[in-house]
Every structure is written in structure tokens, then in C-alpha cells.
Scaffold this motif. Structure first.
Motif, mmCIF file in Angstrom:
data_model
loop_
_atom_site.group_PDB
_atom_site.id
_atom_site.type_symbol
_atom_site.label_atom_id
_atom_site.label_comp_id
_atom_site.label_asym_id
_atom_site.label_seq_id
_atom_site.Cartn_x
_atom_site.Cartn_y
_atom_site.Cartn_z
ATOM 1 N N LEU A 133 0.487 -1.294 0.596
ATOM 2 C CA LEU A 133 -0.593 0.415 -0.113
ATOM 3 C C LEU A 133 1.049 0.637 0.037
ATOM 4 C CD1 LEU A 133 0.076 1.258 2.874
ATOM 5 C CD2 LEU A 133 -0.711 -1.051 3.573
ATOM 6 N N GLN A 134 0.174 2.276 -0.671
ATOM 7 C CA GLN A 134 0.560 3.459 -0.336
ATOM 8 C C GLN A 134 0.482 4.605 0.931
ATOM 9 O OE1 GLN A 134 1.796 4.178 -5.038
ATOM 10 N NE2 GLN A 134 3.611 4.093 -3.728
ATOM 11 N N VAL A 135 0.824 5.303 1.358
ATOM 12 C CA VAL A 135 0.179 6.592 2.585
ATOM 13 C C VAL A 135 0.264 7.569 2.710
ATOM 14 C CG1 VAL A 135 1.280 4.949 4.486
ATOM 15 C CG2 VAL A 135 -0.393 6.009 5.511
ATOM 16 N N PHE A 136 0.367 8.112 2.956
ATOM 17 C CA PHE A 136 1.192 9.614 3.095
ATOM 18 C C PHE A 136 2.056 9.685 4.257
ATOM 19 C CE2 PHE A 136 -2.754 12.886 1.063
ATOM 20 C CZ PHE A 136 -2.489 11.535 0.288
ATOM 21 N N GLY A 137 2.442 10.204 4.425
ATOM 22 C CA GLY A 137 3.839 9.899 5.735
ATOM 23 C C GLY A 137 3.241 10.601 6.801
ATOM 24 N N ASN A 138 2.034 11.735 7.117
ATOM 25 C CA ASN A 138 1.817 12.221 7.859
ATOM 26 C C ASN A 138 0.565 12.277 8.221
ATOM 27 O OD1 ASN A 138 0.897 13.264 5.986
ATOM 28 N ND2 ASN A 138 0.814 15.044 6.181
ATOM 29 N N ASN A 139 -0.076 10.921 7.841
ATOM 30 C CA ASN A 139 -1.515 10.037 8.105
ATOM 31 C C ASN A 139 -0.726 9.051 9.309
ATOM 32 O OD1 ASN A 139 -3.830 8.854 8.795
ATOM 33 N ND2 ASN A 139 -4.180 7.916 6.088
ATOM 34 N N ASP A 140 -0.273 9.460 10.160
ATOM 35 C CA ASP A 140 -0.257 8.358 11.744
ATOM 36 C C ASP A 140 -1.179 8.236 11.912
ATOM 37 O OD1 ASP A 140 2.444 10.441 11.502
ATOM 38 O OD2 ASP A 140 1.699 11.592 13.421
ATOM 39 N N GLU A 165 -2.128 24.464 0.139
ATOM 40 C CA GLU A 165 -1.150 25.848 0.539
ATOM 41 C C GLU A 165 -0.299 24.841 0.263
ATOM 42 O OE1 GLU A 165 -3.177 26.468 4.719
ATOM 43 O OE2 GLU A 165 -5.140 26.298 3.843
ATOM 44 N N GLY A 166 0.117 24.409 -0.408
ATOM 45 C CA GLY A 166 1.191 24.494 -1.076
ATOM 46 C C GLY A 166 2.176 23.275 -0.048
ATOM 47 N N GLN A 167 1.472 22.912 0.736
ATOM 48 C CA GLN A 167 2.421 21.875 1.696
ATOM 49 C C GLN A 167 2.568 20.805 1.052
ATOM 50 O OE1 GLN A 167 -0.323 22.093 5.074
ATOM 51 N NE2 GLN A 167 0.860 23.648 5.741
ATOM 52 N N TYR A 168 3.328 19.862 1.748
ATOM 53 C CA TYR A 168 4.093 18.432 1.152
ATOM 54 C C TYR A 168 3.342 17.458 2.326
ATOM 55 C CZ TYR A 168 5.003 21.036 -3.375
ATOM 56 O OH TYR A 168 4.500 21.300 -5.087
ATOM 57 N N ALA A 169 3.675 16.305 2.109
ATOM 58 C CA ALA A 169 4.265 15.190 2.592
ATOM 59 C C ALA A 169 4.695 14.258 1.494
ATOM 60 C CB ALA A 169 2.920 14.416 3.128
ATOM 61 N N ASP A 170 5.654 13.125 2.659
ATOM 62 C CA ASP A 170 6.249 12.094 1.995
ATOM 63 C C ASP A 170 4.652 11.023 1.514
ATOM 64 O OD1 ASP A 170 8.250 13.209 2.263
ATOM 65 O OD2 ASP A 170 9.040 11.629 3.790
#
Length: 180
Positions: A133-140, A165-170
Motif C-alpha cells: 500500500l501507499q500512505v501519506f507520511g503524515n497520516n499517523d 496551501e503548498g504543503q507536501y508529505a512523503d
């Protein structure tokens, strides 16, 4: 499968039927409004329609190497889990999983029950040996659920997801072997 949630509501987990298309569409559109952790934006979700959801469901129903399960509470579709098999011989032993549950129903064990049902299916599947799976790195919260089911992190794409708003997550890739 029938379960009772801690709030007393009855949860039904089952494969979808084509008649679930509108419920699945509304569920997905609600979830894109309430979370940043889905690939679709709310605007992109609004471009979908009942016919596209019917076609989406049919792809799962006609392919024994893929799985979709829906979570129903009080006659409302509140979540789902999918397993997608690429169809390629060299990747025939792998499949990609995705799961989502509406915020109003989170924390009640629905995700855990969907994961359990999916893994039982994968363990019995003749070809599938590895689920990823792939998950957003900030989805704790999601990463914690996956780790509880034995998924291990195996890679990160830094800045792989652009959020508002231009923010990024791994973008984090996780996997679990379901057969030796």
C-alpha cells in the motif's frame, strides 16, 4: 459478516453489488471533503458519477484476483477496502491495497474489521503472496493501523504528495507478506 460496533450499531462487511454505486459515490465524495489523505480532491470526486461507480464495482466483481468489500452501518455505506492485482505475470504474486472509512465512523473498529477480512481473503488467494500500500507520511493513524497488522515500511518518496496551501508529505510504501 455482521458485527456490532461499540456504539451499538450493526456493521455489515460484504462484497459490493452494482446497486451500491450511488452509496459508494456519496461515501467517496464525503470522504474527500473531510480528509486530505485521499488522492482525489473534492472537485475531482465531484466529476465522478453513478455510472462510473457502477463500472468501478463491476471491475471487481468480474475479476477473481481483485477484491472490494464495503462497510455498511444503518443502511449507509461508510467505508471500503480494495485489493488490486496488476494482471502482469511478473507481479502476479503482489497486489495493492487501499482502505478508507468516513471520519464519523472512525475509531469504532471498522478499519480493523475491513483489514482482517481483506487479509483472510489474501491468505486464501492462490496467487497473492504480498500485499502493499501507499500512505501519506503524515497520516499517523493509518500507519499505526497498518503496523498493527504487520505491514512494514519499505520506502519513501519525499514530497511525493502535494497537499493544500503548498504543503507536501512523503508518500510511504508499506508491505506485508501473506504467504511465505
Amino acid at each position: 459478516m455482521r458485527h456490532f460496533l461499540p456504539n451499538g450499531a450493526e456493521l455489515i462487511i460484504r462484497p459490493p453489488v452494482v446497486e451500491d454505486a450511488l452509496g459508494l459515490l456519496r461515501n467517496f465524495q464525503r470522504m474527500t471533503q473531510e480528509t486530505e489523505f485521499l488522492l482525489f480532491t473534492p472537485g475531482e470526486a465531484l466529476e465522478l458519477n453513478e455510472k462510473s461507480e457502477e463500472d468501478f464495482i463491476k471491475t471487481y466483481l468480474k475479476n477473481p484476483d481483485q477484491l472490494m468489500l464495503v462497510a455498511i452501518v444503518n443502511d449507509t455505506l461508510v467505508g471500503s477496502i480494495t485489493v488490486n492485482h496488476s494482471g502482469y505475470y511478473k507481479r502476479g504474486h503482489t497486489a495493492e491495497m487501499g482502505i478508507a472509512v468516513e471520519r464519523a465512523w472512525s475509531g469504532l473498529g471498522i478499519g480493523r474489521r475491513l483489514m482482517t477480512a481483506m487479509l483472510r481473503w489474501a491468505e486464501q488467494h492462490a496467487k497473492i503472496q504480498l500485499i502493499y500500500l501507499q500512505v501519506f507520511g503524515n497520516n499517523d493513524k493509518a500507519m499505526h493501523l497498518y503496523r498493527n497488522f504487520g505491514f512494514l515500511e519499505c520506502g519513501r518518496l519525499p514530497y511525493g504528495i502535494q497537499q493544500k496551501e503548498g504543503q507536501y508529505a512523503d508518500l510511504v510504501t508499506m508491505y506485508r507478506r501473506v504467504k511465505p
